[in-house]
Write a protein that holds these residues in place. Structure first.
Motif, PDB file in Angstrom:
ATOM      1  N   VAL A 179     -27.073  -6.746  33.679  1.00  0.00           N
ATOM      2  CA  VAL A 179     -25.736  -6.322  33.262  1.00  0.00           C
ATOM      3  C   VAL A 179     -24.674  -6.824  34.235  1.00  0.00           C
ATOM      4  O   VAL A 179     -23.643  -7.354  33.823  1.00  0.00           O
ATOM      5  CB  VAL A 179     -25.670  -4.785  33.136  1.00  0.00           C
ATOM      6  CG1 VAL A 179     -24.233  -4.328  32.879  1.00  0.00           C
ATOM      7  CG2 VAL A 179     -26.584  -4.305  32.017  1.00  0.00           C
ATOM      8  N   TRP A 188     -17.413  -2.688  30.536  1.00  0.00           N
ATOM      9  CA  TRP A 188     -17.660  -4.035  31.046  1.00  0.00           C
ATOM     10  C   TRP A 188     -16.559  -4.511  31.989  1.00  0.00           C
ATOM     11  O   TRP A 188     -16.515  -5.680  32.367  1.00  0.00           O
ATOM     12  CB  TRP A 188     -17.827  -5.006  29.879  1.00  0.00           C
ATOM     13  CG  TRP A 188     -19.155  -4.835  29.214  1.00  0.00           C
ATOM     14  CD1 TRP A 188     -19.465  -3.976  28.209  1.00  0.00           C
ATOM     15  CD2 TRP A 188     -20.367  -5.497  29.559  1.00  0.00           C
ATOM     16  NE1 TRP A 188     -20.794  -4.067  27.888  1.00  0.00           N
ATOM     17  CE2 TRP A 188     -21.369  -5.002  28.700  1.00  0.00           C
ATOM     18  CE3 TRP A 188     -20.711  -6.472  30.495  1.00  0.00           C
ATOM     19  CZ2 TRP A 188     -22.696  -5.443  28.762  1.00  0.00           C
ATOM     20  CZ3 TRP A 188     -22.013  -6.917  30.552  1.00  0.00           C
ATOM     21  CH2 TRP A 188     -22.993  -6.399  29.695  1.00  0.00           C
ATOM     22  N   LYS A 204     -21.787  -9.394  33.286  1.00  0.00           N
ATOM     23  CA  LYS A 204     -20.419  -8.878  33.357  1.00  0.00           C
ATOM     24  C   LYS A 204     -19.505  -9.852  34.095  1.00  0.00           C
ATOM     25  O   LYS A 204     -18.413 -10.188  33.628  1.00  0.00           O
ATOM     26  CB  LYS A 204     -20.420  -7.507  34.053  1.00  0.00           C
ATOM     27  CG  LYS A 204     -19.065  -6.860  34.191  1.00  0.00           C
ATOM     28  CD  LYS A 204     -19.151  -5.553  34.987  1.00  0.00           C
ATOM     29  CE  LYS A 204     -20.030  -4.544  34.311  1.00  0.00           C
ATOM     30  NZ  LYS A 204     -20.034  -3.238  35.023  1.00  0.00           N
ATOM     31  N   ASP A 237     -21.566  -5.023  22.737  1.00  0.00           N
ATOM     32  CA  ASP A 237     -22.584  -4.602  23.700  1.00  0.00           C
ATOM     33  C   ASP A 237     -23.919  -4.410  22.984  1.00  0.00           C
ATOM     34  O   ASP A 237     -23.975  -4.154  21.783  1.00  0.00           O
ATOM     35  CB  ASP A 237     -22.159  -3.292  24.370  1.00  0.00           C
ATOM     36  CG  ASP A 237     -22.901  -3.050  25.670  1.00  0.00           C
ATOM     37  OD1 ASP A 237     -23.851  -3.804  25.978  1.00  0.00           O
ATOM     38  OD2 ASP A 237     -22.544  -2.096  26.384  1.00  0.00           O
ATOM     39  N   ASP A 238     -25.003  -4.526  23.751  1.00  0.00           N
ATOM     40  CA  ASP A 238     -26.332  -4.392  23.164  1.00  0.00           C
ATOM     41  C   ASP A 238     -27.307  -3.992  24.262  1.00  0.00           C
ATOM     42  O   ASP A 238     -27.163  -4.379  25.426  1.00  0.00           O
ATOM     43  CB  ASP A 238     -26.771  -5.719  22.526  1.00  0.00           C
ATOM     44  CG  ASP A 238     -28.031  -5.575  21.693  1.00  0.00           C
ATOM     45  OD1 ASP A 238     -27.884  -5.298  20.491  1.00  0.00           O
ATOM     46  OD2 ASP A 238     -29.134  -5.732  22.240  1.00  0.00           O
ATOM     47  N   ASP A 246     -13.824  -3.958  22.568  1.00  0.00           N
ATOM     48  CA  ASP A 246     -14.582  -5.199  22.784  1.00  0.00           C
ATOM     49  C   ASP A 246     -14.001  -6.357  21.985  1.00  0.00           C
ATOM     50  O   ASP A 246     -14.633  -7.401  21.854  1.00  0.00           O
ATOM     51  CB  ASP A 246     -16.063  -5.000  22.431  1.00  0.00           C
ATOM     52  CG  ASP A 246     -16.291  -4.572  20.985  1.00  0.00           C
ATOM     53  OD1 ASP A 246     -15.298  -4.395  20.239  1.00  0.00           O
ATOM     54  OD2 ASP A 246     -17.465  -4.403  20.587  1.00  0.00           O
ATOM     55  N   ARG A 264     -20.712   2.060  27.542  1.00  0.00           N
ATOM     56  CA  ARG A 264     -20.745   1.251  28.760  1.00  0.00           C
ATOM     57  C   ARG A 264     -19.436   0.467  28.924  1.00  0.00           C
ATOM     58  O   ARG A 264     -18.909  -0.095  27.977  1.00  0.00           O
ATOM     59  CB  ARG A 264     -21.941   0.297  28.709  1.00  0.00           C
ATOM     60  CG  ARG A 264     -22.156  -0.497  29.959  1.00  0.00           C
ATOM     61  CD  ARG A 264     -23.599  -0.957  30.069  1.00  0.00           C
ATOM     62  NE  ARG A 264     -24.084  -1.676  28.902  1.00  0.00           N
ATOM     63  CZ  ARG A 264     -25.376  -1.959  28.698  1.00  0.00           C
ATOM     64  NH1 ARG A 264     -26.285  -1.572  29.575  1.00  0.00           N
ATOM     65  NH2 ARG A 264     -25.759  -2.632  27.617  1.00  0.00           N
ATOM     66  N   THR A 300     -22.888 -11.082  20.321  1.00  0.00           N
ATOM     67  CA  THR A 300     -23.601  -9.988  20.968  1.00  0.00           C
ATOM     68  C   THR A 300     -23.931 -10.396  22.398  1.00  0.00           C
ATOM     69  O   THR A 300     -24.601 -11.417  22.621  1.00  0.00           O
ATOM     70  CB  THR A 300     -24.894  -9.648  20.207  1.00  0.00           C
ATOM     71  OG1 THR A 300     -24.562  -9.227  18.883  1.00  0.00           O
ATOM     72  CG2 THR A 300     -25.653  -8.528  20.910  1.00  0.00           C
ATOM     73  N   CYS A 346     -25.144   1.963  25.463  1.00  0.00           N
ATOM     74  CA  CYS A 346     -24.266   0.833  25.152  1.00  0.00           C
ATOM     75  C   CYS A 346     -23.074   1.248  24.301  1.00  0.00           C
ATOM     76  O   CYS A 346     -22.132   0.460  24.134  1.00  0.00           O
ATOM     77  CB  CYS A 346     -25.048  -0.293  24.487  1.00  0.00           C
ATOM     78  SG  CYS A 346     -25.700   0.089  22.859  1.00  0.00           S
TER      79      CYS A 346
END
Length: 330
Positions: free
Chosen positions: A307, A41, A311, A300-301, A122, A39, A276, A36
């Motif tokens: 996912v 998105w 997304k 992200d977590d 983010d 990653r 989150t 994460c």
């Protein structure tokens, strides 16, 4: 008005060349290299759309990257500067997969304005903003609210880093003296009920920590330079860690240093919201679609179960606010 630049860091965790280089380095004890952290998105275009629509006054955008850039990005945009790690990080820190090492060296970016705002990828602008939301009278706007780290947070590597940040400023600054010098900022009504945190923490002789907002950070380059002059050895040691570790410092130590020197103007916590992904999905949808705050952070977590669905749910929400392509897109 003084120039204000934006700096944003980004990594494409799916890039095979990046993955190959990363695989050459072992992840040791205390290191955090979870998926994460890298990653994607697929929502970065909304960061640029938000900037163009809601903060068109920005001077320049410095896009900090390992070397890759999104295929859709207009790299010839007059306000955009692509900055690769090797172009500003000292050679001895390369390659790095540690965001803390990158954050602690942002002041080295060539051409960066004295006043700049640092964004993680983010963090998004979703409503009209003004330069005064980030800087006023030449000083960063920020929320200086002391707090204690909760016991449960000790299982969180990030909490350890924030404790390290607080420990460093305690080595240099006496708490009661700092509060006495800046009491009007320390107990500013703009904090609302959160001002009571500063009151409740008064009996403690050292700074325990500060409220974690996870919003874009306005900085002065000279604060970076002063900290490096004071703590070259410690910062150098952190920046040599290839991955994030519980022993690191991060950009928040710069924020804390600004607090200690009184180099900030109090800002309301209501300017943005931190969520989150996977835990706060309903609130993310409501805040995005209703533009309830000027900024939003979508953290992200590992708890995200689906996912791909999550997304696309987020992308659909962004499309209700920022449907038009920006000039930063091809």
């Amino acid at each position: 008005m003084n120039k204000i630049d934006f700096v944003i860091t980004w990594v494409d965790g799916d890039d095979p060349a990046w993955q190959k280089e990363r695989a050459q380095y072992a992840v040791g004890k205390g290191m955090d290299a979870s998926v994460c952290r890298y990653r994607d998105w697929n929502n970065l275009q909304y960061w640029f759309r938000g900037v163009e629509k809601f903060a068109p006054w920005v001077n320049r955008i410095y896009f900090v990257t390992w070397g890759h850039v999104p295929s859709w990005l207009n790299i010839n945009h007059k306000k955009l500067q692509i900055v690769r790690h090797e172009e500003f990080l000292p050679q001895e820190y390369l390659p790095t997969f540690n965001i803390n090492a990158i954050e602690l060296n942002l002041h080295r970016i060539q051409g960066l304005s004295e006043q700049f705002v640092f964004f993680n990828d983010d963090m998004f602008i979703i409503r009209r903003m003004h330069p005064e939301d980030f800087f006023k009278n030449g000083l960063p706007r920020d929320c200086c609210i002391e707090t204690a780290v909760a016991q449960d947070d000790f299982n969180n590597p990030f909490a350890h880093i924030l404790l390290n940040d607080a420990a460093l400023v305690n080595m240099h600054f006496a708490k009661r003296e700092m509060i006495r010098k800046n009491w009007k900022k320390w107990f500013h009504p703009i904090y609302g009920l959160n001002m009571l945190r500063n009151v409740l923490m008064l009996p403690y002789g050292k700074f325990s920590g500060f409220k974690y907002t996870h919003m874009p950070s306005p900085f002065l380059k000279k604060t970076y330079q002063r900290l490096w002059n004071e703590e070259q050895e410690i910062l150098d040691s952190v920046c040599r860690n290839k991955f994030r570790t519980v022993f690191d410092l991060n950009q928040y130590v710069i924020k804390y240093w600004q607090y200690m020197e009184g180099m900030y103007i109090p800002q309301s916590l209501h300017i943005g919201r931190f969520y989150t992904i996977g835990k706060d999905d309903d609130m993310i949808q409501r805040t995005l679609r209703g533009q309830e705050r000027k900024m939003i952070c979508l953290n992200d977590d590992m708890c995200v179960k689906d996912v791909e669905k999550t997304k696309w749910d987020i992308i659909e929400a962004f499309e209700t606010v920022l449907p038009e392509k920006s000039s930063y897109e091809r």
